[in-house]
Design a protein around this motif. Structure first.
Motif, PDB file in Angstrom:
ATOM      1  N   SER A   1      39.430  39.824  42.280  1.00 20.51           N
ATOM      2  CA  SER A   1      38.382  39.225  42.890  1.00 20.51           C
ATOM      3  C   SER A   1      37.113  39.585  42.813  1.00 20.51           C
ATOM      4  O   SER A   1      36.133  38.751  43.006  1.00 20.51           O
ATOM      5  N   CYS A   2      36.921  40.796  42.436  1.00 20.14           N
ATOM      6  CA  CYS A   2      35.619  40.953  42.683  1.00 20.14           C
ATOM      7  C   CYS A   2      35.232  41.468  40.949  1.00 20.14           C
ATOM      8  O   CYS A   2      34.119  42.156  40.703  1.00 20.14           O
ATOM      9  N   THR A   3      36.000  41.019  40.114  1.00 22.42           N
ATOM     10  CA  THR A   3      35.600  41.161  38.684  1.00 22.42           C
ATOM     11  C   THR A   3      35.906  39.915  38.001  1.00 22.42           C
ATOM     12  O   THR A   3      36.566  39.237  37.378  1.00 22.42           O
ATOM     13  N   LYS A   4      34.849  38.875  38.401  1.00 23.18           N
ATOM     14  CA  LYS A   4      34.882  37.516  38.014  1.00 23.18           C
ATOM     15  C   LYS A   4      34.651  37.456  36.587  1.00 23.18           C
ATOM     16  O   LYS A   4      33.862  38.354  35.948  1.00 23.18           O
ATOM     17  N   LYS A   5      35.528  36.596  35.949  1.00 19.89           N
ATOM     18  CA  LYS A   5      35.142  36.314  34.343  1.00 19.89           C
ATOM     19  C   LYS A   5      33.995  35.780  34.029  1.00 19.89           C
ATOM     20  O   LYS A   5      33.470  35.042  34.633  1.00 19.89           O
ATOM     21  N   LYS A   6      33.552  36.231  32.837  1.00 20.81           N
ATOM     22  CA  LYS A   6      32.164  35.769  32.314  1.00 20.81           C
ATOM     23  C   LYS A   6      32.252  34.314  32.318  1.00 20.81           C
ATOM     24  O   LYS A   6      33.065  33.756  31.724  1.00 20.81           O
ATOM     25  N   GLY A   7      31.375  33.477  33.053  1.00 19.87           N
ATOM     26  CA  GLY A   7      31.092  31.911  32.469  1.00 19.87           C
ATOM     27  C   GLY A   7      32.190  31.308  33.511  1.00 19.87           C
ATOM     28  O   GLY A   7      32.045  30.177  33.532  1.00 19.87           O
ATOM     29  N   ARG A   8      32.847  31.963  34.470  1.00 19.51           N
ATOM     30  CA  ARG A   8      33.775  31.567  35.239  1.00 19.51           C
ATOM     31  C   ARG A   8      33.557  31.907  36.796  1.00 19.51           C
ATOM     32  O   ARG A   8      34.575  31.816  37.504  1.00 19.51           O
ATOM     33  N   ALA A   9      32.381  32.093  37.180  1.00 19.19           N
ATOM     34  CA  ALA A   9      32.057  32.562  38.532  1.00 19.19           C
ATOM     35  C   ALA A   9      32.004  31.343  39.401  1.00 19.19           C
ATOM     36  O   ALA A   9      31.695  32.000  40.516  1.00 19.19           O
ATOM     37  N   ASP A  10      32.049  30.252  38.857  1.00 17.88           N
ATOM     38  CA  ASP A  10      32.104  28.967  40.048  1.00 17.88           C
ATOM     39  C   ASP A  10      33.538  28.446  40.199  1.00 17.88           C
ATOM     40  O   ASP A  10      33.358  27.223  40.737  1.00 17.88           O
ATOM     41  N   CYS A  11      34.258  29.022  39.732  1.00 20.35           N
ATOM     42  CA  CYS A  11      35.758  28.617  40.103  1.00 20.35           C
ATOM     43  C   CYS A  11      36.766  29.726  40.548  1.00 20.35           C
ATOM     44  O   CYS A  11      36.714  30.759  40.040  1.00 20.35           O
ATOM     45  N   MET A  12      37.749  29.152  41.269  1.00 14.78           N
ATOM     46  CA  MET A  12      38.847  30.230  41.634  1.00 14.78           C
ATOM     47  C   MET A  12      39.712  30.522  40.673  1.00 14.78           C
ATOM     48  O   MET A  12      39.961  29.682  39.816  1.00 14.78           O
ATOM     49  N   ASP A  13      40.200  31.897  40.362  1.00 11.44           N
ATOM     50  CA  ASP A  13      41.104  32.131  39.258  1.00 11.44           C
ATOM     51  C   ASP A  13      42.227  32.195  40.029  1.00 11.44           C
ATOM     52  O   ASP A  13      42.899  32.702  41.013  1.00 11.44           O
ATOM     53  N   ASN A  14      43.270  31.193  39.356  1.00  9.59           N
ATOM     54  CA  ASN A  14      44.469  30.937  39.825  1.00  9.59           C
ATOM     55  C   ASN A  14      45.649  32.054  40.078  1.00  9.59           C
ATOM     56  O   ASN A  14      46.519  32.251  40.690  1.00  9.59           O
ATOM     57  N   THR A  15      45.265  33.166  38.876  1.00 14.28           N
ATOM     58  CA  THR A  15      46.115  34.330  38.979  1.00 14.28           C
ATOM     59  C   THR A  15      45.732  35.293  40.170  1.00 14.28           C
ATOM     60  O   THR A  15      46.687  35.668  40.698  1.00 14.28           O
ATOM     61  N   VAL A  16      44.497  35.160  40.581  1.00 17.02           N
ATOM     62  CA  VAL A  16      44.221  36.048  41.606  1.00 17.02           C
ATOM     63  C   VAL A  16      44.588  35.280  42.953  1.00 17.02           C
ATOM     64  O   VAL A  16      45.168  35.894  43.796  1.00 17.02           O
ATOM     65  N   PHE A  17      44.551  34.160  43.135  1.00  9.70           N
ATOM     66  CA  PHE A  17      44.904  33.243  44.336  1.00  9.70           C
ATOM     67  C   PHE A  17      46.598  33.393  44.263  1.00  9.70           C
ATOM     68  O   PHE A  17      47.055  33.652  45.470  1.00  9.70           O
ATOM     69  N   SER A  18      47.538  33.278  43.203  1.00 12.81           N
ATOM     70  CA  SER A  18      48.742  33.740  43.176  1.00 12.81           C
ATOM     71  C   SER A  18      49.192  34.854  43.486  1.00 12.81           C
ATOM     72  O   SER A  18      49.896  35.289  44.323  1.00 12.81           O
ATOM     73  N   LEU A  19      48.141  35.951  43.351  1.00  9.25           N
ATOM     74  CA  LEU A  19      48.705  37.507  43.779  1.00  9.25           C
ATOM     75  C   LEU A  19      48.538  37.429  45.350  1.00  9.25           C
ATOM     76  O   LEU A  19      49.278  38.074  45.760  1.00  9.25           O
ATOM     77  N   TYR A  20      47.391  36.967  45.734  1.00  9.58           N
ATOM     78  CA  TYR A  20      47.032  36.852  47.421  1.00  9.58           C
ATOM     79  C   TYR A  20      48.269  36.133  47.672  1.00  9.58           C
ATOM     80  O   TYR A  20      48.888  36.617  48.798  1.00  9.58           O
TER      81      TYR A  20
END
Length: 187
Positions: free
Chosen positions: A76-95
């Motif tokens: 969650s603290c290493t946002k992908k370049k160019g994707r800082a404005d949307c949630m990462d489904n992989t991260v959300f799934s891990l939570y």
């Protein structure tokens, strides 16, 4: 460090690895943290997450959800370049997996903490993109409400009370329930 490298580490050592990893990620997320400090904090947290994954192979019921939560926080603290404005489904799934695993194995306090951290992750995106703010706010409210109920179930009334101002801010009208609270529907 030598103690954490031994395969026969006690359960308490793994608990220290877990909370130390989460603390280091929290420190890395602070705005006032220098780049050098941030790299150090994340390095320690990644090492702890790898060790927890090793322990999870032998005892998934004790450690898998801990490793997943720490992994989610790291990602969650290493946002992908160019994707800082949307949630990462992989991260959300891990939570979500961490929440479900903690609940399934009876770690109520860790399920509550995972819900709280999930809400924080969701809210970090609602402040970036106004088009998703309402949906993110409702989702964050759901996870916070669930965290509140789980903290109460665990017996931590002080922690549950500490969430009330945040819940009121997110929901606009939250008031703590009287008596014992078990959220409707689960997550």
């Amino acid at each position: 460090d030598r103690v954490t490298q031994k395969p026969t580490a006690t359960y308490m050592v793994t608990v220290v690895l877990f909370y130390m990893g989460l603390s280091h990620v929290a420190l890395a997320k602070k705005e006032e943290t220098s780049k050098r400090q941030r790299r150090h904090y994340l390095k320690v947290a990644r090492r702890n997450q790898r060790l927890l994954m090793k322990y999870a192979k032998d005892s998934p019921w004790n450690f898998k959800h801990k490793a997943q939560l720490l992994d989610a926080e790291l990602k969650s603290c290493t946002k992908k370049k160019g994707r800082a404005d949307c949630m990462d489904n992989t991260v959300f799934s891990l939570y979500h997996q961490a929440i479900q695993g903690a609940k399934r194995e009876g770690f109520v306090q860790e399920a509550a903490m995972a819900c709280e951290l999930t809400a924080n992750y969701i809210q970090s995106y609602s402040s970036v993109d106004d088009s998703t703010a309402c949906t993110a706010k409702a989702l964050a409210e759901r996870y916070l409400t669930h965290a509140h109920g789980l903290y109460l179930r665990w017996g931590s009334t002080a922690k549950a009370a500490a969430l009330v101002p945040w819940l009121a801010e997110v929901s606009g009208d939250f008031s703590p329930p009287s008596g014992e609270f078990f959220p409707p529907g689960g997550l």
